[in-house]
Design an enzyme around this catalytic site. Structure first.
Site, PDB file in Angstrom:
ATOM      1  N   HIS A 104      50.757 -21.295 -53.976  1.00  0.00           N
ATOM      2  CA  HIS A 104      49.533 -20.723 -54.559  1.00  0.00           C
ATOM      3  C   HIS A 104      48.806 -19.771 -53.623  1.00  0.00           C
ATOM      4  O   HIS A 104      47.668 -19.404 -53.911  1.00  0.00           O
ATOM      5  CB  HIS A 104      48.552 -21.831 -54.960  1.00  0.00           C
ATOM      6  N   LYS A 137      33.369 -18.454 -59.355  1.00  0.00           N
ATOM      7  CA  LYS A 137      34.599 -18.955 -58.735  1.00  0.00           C
ATOM      8  C   LYS A 137      34.200 -19.488 -57.370  1.00  0.00           C
ATOM      9  O   LYS A 137      33.061 -19.304 -56.936  1.00  0.00           O
ATOM     10  CB  LYS A 137      35.646 -17.850 -58.607  1.00  0.00           C
ATOM     11  N   ARG A 138      35.134 -20.187 -56.694  1.00  0.00           N
ATOM     12  CA  ARG A 138      34.811 -20.635 -55.346  1.00  0.00           C
ATOM     13  C   ARG A 138      34.328 -19.450 -54.502  1.00  0.00           C
ATOM     14  O   ARG A 138      34.798 -18.327 -54.683  1.00  0.00           O
ATOM     15  CB  ARG A 138      36.045 -21.270 -54.702  1.00  0.00           C
ATOM     16  N   LYS A 152      37.550 -13.412 -51.977  1.00  0.00           N
ATOM     17  CA  LYS A 152      37.187 -13.162 -53.377  1.00  0.00           C
ATOM     18  C   LYS A 152      36.055 -12.131 -53.489  1.00  0.00           C
ATOM     19  O   LYS A 152      35.745 -11.635 -54.544  1.00  0.00           O
ATOM     20  CB  LYS A 152      36.787 -14.470 -54.065  1.00  0.00           C
ATOM     21  N   THR A 166      42.734 -17.557 -62.581  1.00  0.00           N
ATOM     22  CA  THR A 166      42.887 -18.007 -63.964  1.00  0.00           C
ATOM     23  C   THR A 166      41.592 -17.811 -64.746  1.00  0.00           C
ATOM     24  O   THR A 166      41.608 -17.774 -65.975  1.00  0.00           O
ATOM     25  CB  THR A 166      43.313 -19.493 -64.025  1.00  0.00           C
ATOM     26  N   LYS A 224      40.398 -16.727 -68.697  1.00  0.00           N
ATOM     27  CA  LYS A 224      39.399 -17.420 -69.530  1.00  0.00           C
ATOM     28  C   LYS A 224      38.382 -16.431 -70.080  1.00  0.00           C
ATOM     29  O   LYS A 224      38.000 -16.486 -71.258  1.00  0.00           O
ATOM     30  CB  LYS A 224      38.682 -18.517 -68.720  1.00  0.00           C
TER      31      LYS A 224
HETATM   32  C1  26Q Z   1      45.034 -27.734 -47.790  1.00  0.00           C
HETATM   33  C2  26Q Z   1      45.093 -28.498 -46.633  1.00  0.00           C
HETATM   34  C3  26Q Z   1      44.101 -29.379 -46.318  1.00  0.00           C
HETATM   35  C4  26Q Z   1      43.027 -29.522 -47.181  1.00  0.00           C
HETATM   36  C5  26Q Z   1      42.961 -28.779 -48.333  1.00  0.00           C
HETATM   37  C6  26Q Z   1      43.962 -27.879 -48.637  1.00  0.00           C
HETATM   38  C7  26Q Z   1      43.892 -27.076 -49.865  1.00  0.00           C
HETATM   39  C8  26Q Z   1      43.187 -27.544 -50.969  1.00  0.00           C
HETATM   40  C9  26Q Z   1      43.103 -26.780 -52.127  1.00  0.00           C
HETATM   41  C10 26Q Z   1      44.493 -25.845 -49.956  1.00  0.00           C
HETATM   42  C11 26Q Z   1      44.403 -25.094 -51.108  1.00  0.00           C
HETATM   43  C12 26Q Z   1      43.703 -25.565 -52.201  1.00  0.00           C
HETATM   44  C13 26Q Z   1      43.565 -24.827 -53.443  1.00  0.00           C
HETATM   45  C14 26Q Z   1      44.101 -23.663 -53.667  1.00  0.00           C
HETATM   46  C15 26Q Z   1      43.888 -22.955 -54.927  1.00  0.00           C
HETATM   47  O1  26Q Z   1      43.113 -23.357 -55.782  1.00  0.00           O
HETATM   48  N1  26Q Z   1      44.584 -21.845 -55.126  1.00  0.00           N
HETATM   49  C16 26Q Z   1      44.457 -21.076 -56.349  1.00  0.00           C
HETATM   50  O2  26Q Z   1      45.439 -21.532 -57.262  1.00  0.00           O
HETATM   51  C17 26Q Z   1      45.279 -20.932 -58.523  1.00  0.00           C
HETATM   52  C18 26Q Z   1      46.292 -21.549 -59.466  1.00  0.00           C
HETATM   53  O3  26Q Z   1      47.563 -21.100 -59.153  1.00  0.00           O
HETATM   54  C19 26Q Z   1      45.418 -19.435 -58.427  1.00  0.00           C
HETATM   55  O4  26Q Z   1      45.123 -18.884 -59.681  1.00  0.00           O
HETATM   56  C20 26Q Z   1      44.464 -18.864 -57.388  1.00  0.00           C
HETATM   57  O5  26Q Z   1      44.723 -17.499 -57.195  1.00  0.00           O
HETATM   58  C21 26Q Z   1      44.635 -19.605 -56.074  1.00  0.00           C
HETATM   59  O6  26Q Z   1      43.681 -19.175 -55.132  1.00  0.00           O
END
Ligand code: 26Q
Length: 898
Positions: free
Chosen positions: A422, A617-618, A623, A735, A739
């Site tokens: 991702h 969004k976050r 972003k 995503t 929406k």
């Molecule tokens: C990793 C290591 C330790 C702690 C947390 C994490 C961690 C947690 C959440 C790393 C990444 C995430 C989330 C990532 C995320 O939401 N990515 C998004 O995924 C979407 C679905 O595929 C995409 O549409 C977005 O572009 C992407 O940013």
């Protein structure tokens, strides 16, 4: 119909029923306040004697209620109020009504769920398991009502009982077990797995605390815990009988197999916790197929640490036990950032080990030790690298516990797993220090080294002498400290690796995973562009638009929601002014609903007739919310300048700017200082702009606190324009762009992530793209570092205003501004700023006609047409299409149609 009561005939109760006890007088008063119709139904189904005595006379007096439609829900509802909740008609408030409704609906789901499991077991086909540390489900009740097609019936039944469905739905806390895109994607996928009749389960953790709640205090983000299980969760089915012991720590010793005499490794853990299952039924839309989402709770074992116990340290022994529950206590609130906390690694192993043992147990019931069949029966999808240890754990189980040879086990493992990436950003790629892995999972570390050894040996044979390559692809990074590269382990242990949008899938092949394309070839790497479930993101979030579409498509049963390509037929309405007017009115109504949310959340009144320009969004530098807020500051300064030059607000509207509301929302990771600074700046700008009476309705800025799934359901249908403006090449897919577009909002965006494919589908006339392309990013960054950052005059004015203290203490924004002008502007704000302003200018011209003179033939023309054409061409972005692609190209499974 004439003899029956309908909900609107029933008088509304005057007194609130609460959850407290009442005095006799209060009960008499309450009794008088409960509508006779409602009382009749309560009395009909009550099991409580005192109430049914009263019922007799009331029943006799009243006309029969429409039993066919609503009676079974009413009966179940009253039963649950009285038995499960131990309440009654007088102290059933909206919360209790929500709980009773949910349990009543859950009962229905359980029947479907049990039948589904039985059907799937008998069929004995291949099953899919989606392993995700996050499932951002949002609310369940409305979704279940929609998928079961019983929303109207339930609305009527609740009304008969004296409740308003919307108020009842509003009682449900969001299940916020995720950060953002990745977690919501998992939620959309389980919806699609059920709706498309696949046999597919989700596996995750049942965190006691979801993503924190965000409060805004003096413009700053403040985090408070989300203890979402405060009132018990009516949707969870506790599976106390499913308990799996999970070990940590300890040591490994070598012995010999008693039968074969072969050397054998035994892992002796030093700490044991139990994984206890909790199930959530996942109903499909227009099908009885109901899959399962299984989440794990960590619980102490009942075994004691006998060394401590015997040495008299009983307290210490109990304290140790209590620590078990910490494993599933909290969701880590980082999105796209690897924090490397030991407890997170513990969560990961706990979850994958429990899930795998559960999967294996199910396999063995039908196939015993027939391991050759395992890859024909099971596909496991890894949602990012978070579950990568599953690869190691399966290899360990097969080799150490099931006594398979290494090679045999590895050939099974690599057929079962597939990995979804991702992100391309280095700071988000998971790595774990070798010594931490070794302490927590000594046997797994050995296996990781063995996997790496065999892998590198193979690479060496095929690319002799290329030592650079060996170092670059090694699963162990030879840094200080040494680290395990989880993405590399995931690639080596999977048969497919996919990105989540075309551009992203291409980028990973040429950047972070380039060497693996050399080693494994192109075919291992593929793309599945993300999607969203139209049940939640159209029907549930935007019922009016969904209804208009169902009428336009002559599809009274909303079948288009599982065949979203049908939206294409909307194109024929593009010159139908009557239809476009209806379309436009629905957007307006949705904007009114958002205005109400804004009022209740922030106290700010906004005008629903102005353009709603939204970015939710976050909060993350990549972003680029900072790009958006800088452009808003520029606009404000320019408006002020024009006013100072003597123009009136009306002049400015005619010649320069259309009236606009800018909406922001989103959480910053608690430790992400820069993201928090951006939130603070947005709020301070809002404070200044919204209190400037000189500018009329030309500009307002709002930050909606605590953006979550339920708020997204109100926000996404209400945009005229939404921002998806990441630095090209950084947003894997996105995503929320889907929406917004599915709900008829237009997009301003960069050529990034799924924006590219959205443009291809809806046409470039219907989206506003701007900015430097991904292929230029590296060169621009290089320029910045070696030749300095050029801040354009427009942006310089913004910086000067910020530094003048116009938006509060400028020291607070120093690092934000410095990151751009002095530290290389990594996210290319300076390069894209003026392009962003120009694109706004262009799109506002298109919007400008809109909402003007109703007799003007351009009214309804351009903007609303673009809106309609967008929706008509968004069919591709249904998560049903994603699931079909995964099923065909990665999992090799077929739906089990009923
Ligand atoms: C990793 C290591 C330790 C702690 C947390 C994490 C961690 C947690 C959440 C790393 C990444 C995430 C989330 C990532 C995320 O939401 N990515 C998004 O995924 C979407 C679905 O595929 C995409 O549409 C977005 O572009 C992407 O940013």
């Amino acid at each position: 119909m004439g003899d029956y009561l309908t909900p609107s005939d029933l008088p509304q109760p005057k007194l609130k029923r609460t959850n407290t006890g009442f005095t006799p007088n209060q009960i008499i008063a309450l009794d008088a306040s409960i509508p006779e119709g409602a009382k009749h139904i309560w009395q009909k189904y009550t099991k409580l004697d005192s109430f049914s005595q009263n019922a007799k006379s009331a029943v006799d007096k009243l006309a029969p209620v429409d039993d066919h439609d609503t009676s079974s829900f009413e009966k179940s509802f009253v039963g649950h109020v009285e038995s499960t909740l131990a309440r009654n008609m007088y102290n059933c408030d909206n919360l209790a009504a929500y709980q009773a409704s949910s349990i009543a609906i859950r009962d229905e789901l359980i029947t479907d769920w049990a039948n589904t499991q039985q059907r799937q077991t008998i069929h004995d086909g291949k099953r899919v398991y989606y392993l995700s540390l996050e499932f951002l489900m949002g609310r369940a009740l409305d979704n279940a009502l929609i998928n079961l097609n019983s929303r109207n019936k339930t609305k009527n039944a609740l009304s008969n009982l004296g409740f308003n469905l919307e108020d009842v739905l509003d009682q449900e806390p969001d299940a916020a077990l995720g950060n953002g895109g990745l977690g919501r994607l998992a939620a959309c996928f389980v919806d699609s797995l059920s709706s498309k009749n696949y046999s597919g389960w989700g596996y995750g953790l049942n965190y006691q605390y979801g993503i924190f709640k965000q409060k805004i205090v003096d413009g700053y983000q403040v985090e408070t815990p989300d203890y979402w299980l405060k009132f018990s969760n009516p949707w969870e089915i506790s599976r106390h009988e499913i308990q799996i012991p999970i070990d940590f720590g300890g040591y490994v010793y070598e012995t010999h197999d008693v039968n074969t005499g072969e050397p054998k490794k035994i892992w002796h853990g030093s700490e044991r916790v139990l994984a206890v299952a909790v199930d959530f039924p996942i109903p499909g839309y227009n099908t009885t197929n109901t899959n399962n989402l299984r989440l794990w709770n960590a619980k102490p074992t009942t075994e004691f640490d006998f060394t401590k116990f015997n040495s008299g340290d009983y307290q210490q022994s109990v304290a140790q036990q209590q620590k078990a529950e910490a494993i599933t206590s909290v969701l880590y609130p980082n999105d796209n950032f690897d924090q490397g906390k030991a407890l997170r690694l513990k969560q990961q192993y706990f979850w994958v080990s429990a899930s795998l043992h559960d999967i294996l147990r199910r396999f063995k019931k039908n196939h015993q030790n027939n391991w050759d069949k395992f890859p024909d029966q099971i596909a496991i999808q890894l949602n990012d690298t978070h579950p990568t240890l599953a690869i190691v754990e399966l290899q360990r189980i097969l080799v150490d516990l099931e006594n398979l040879s290494w090679d045999k086990a590895w050939s099974i493992v690599t057929k079962v797993f597939a990995y979804t990436n991702h992100t391309v950003m280095a700071e988000a790629l998971e790595k774990w220090p070798v010594d931490l892995v070794g302490r927590l999972l000594p046997r797994h570390l050995e296996i990781i080294y063995d996997i790496n050894f065999f892998f590198l040996k193979n690479v060496e044979q095929r690319f002799p002498g290329d030592h650079g390559l060996l170092g670059r692809v090694s699963i162990i990074e030879e840094s200080t400290p040494k680290q395990v590269r989880m993405a590399f382990l995931a690639i080596v242990g999977s048969h497919r690796v996919n990105g989540v949008a075309e551009l992203h899938s291409e980028l990973i092949k040429t950047t972070i995973f380039k060497d693996f394309v050399t080693v494994f070839g192109e075919d291992k790497f593929t793309n599945v562009t993300n999607g969203i479930t139209p049940r939640r993101w159209l029907k549930q979030a935007n019922p009016e638009l969904a209804k208009l579409i169902s009428e336009a498509l002559e599809d009274p049963n909303y079948e288009y929601l599982t065949n979203l390509g049908k939206l294409k037929k909307l194109e024929k309405f593009v010159d139908d002014d009557k239809f476009l007017t209806k379309w436009d009115n629905i957007k307006f109504n949705n904007k009114v609903k958002l205005a109400n949310l804004i009022k209740s959340e922030t106290g700010i009144e906004v005008d629903p007739s102005v353009m709603f320009d939204i970015q939710v969004k976050r909060i993350h530098e990549y972003k680029r919310q900072q790009l958006n807020i800088f452009a808003i500051i520029y606009r404000y300064l320019h408006i002020k300048q024009l006013l100072a030059e003597g123009l009136s607000v009306e002049d400015i509207k005619l010649k320069h700017y259309i009236p606009k509301l800018s909406v922001f929302g989103g959480k910053a990771a608690p430790g992400y200082y820069m993201a928090k600074t951006i939130i603070h700046l947005i709020n301070m700008v809002a404070e200044v702009v919204n209190n400037d009476s000189e500018i009329g309705n030309l500009l307002k800025v709002v930050f909606i606190p605590d953006y979550n799934v339920s708020k997204a359901e109100i926000i996404c249908p209400a945009s005229d324009l939404s921002n998806h403006i990441s630095t090209a090449g950084t947003e894997a897919s996105g995503t929320s762009n889907m929406k917004f577009a599915l709900n008829g909002g237009l997009i301003i965006g960069t050529v990034d992530g799924a924006n590219v494919e959205i443009t291809r589908e809806i046409g470039e006339d219907n989206i506003f793209l701007f900015g430097n392309l991904a292929e230029s990013v590296e060169e621009l960054r290089h320029e910045h570092i070696y030749h300095g950052v050029q801040v354009p005059d427009t942006l310089r004015r913004v910086f000067e205003a910020i530094e003048s203290g116009q938006f509060g203490n400028p020291d607070e924004y120093r690092s934000l501004l410095d990151s751009i002008r002095s530290h290389g502007d990594y996210y290319l704000v300076t390069d894209d700023f003026e392009l962003f302003l120009e694109t706004h200018h262009k799109l506002e011209k298109v919007y400008g006609h809109h909402g003007g003179d109703a007799n003007d033939s351009t009214h309804l023309h351009n903007w609303v047409k673009k809106s309609l054409l967008s929706v008509a061409n968004m069919g591709f972005f249904s998560s049903d299409r994603c699931i079909d692609e995964y099923a065909e190209n990665i999992w090799e499974v077929e739906p089990l149609n009923q």
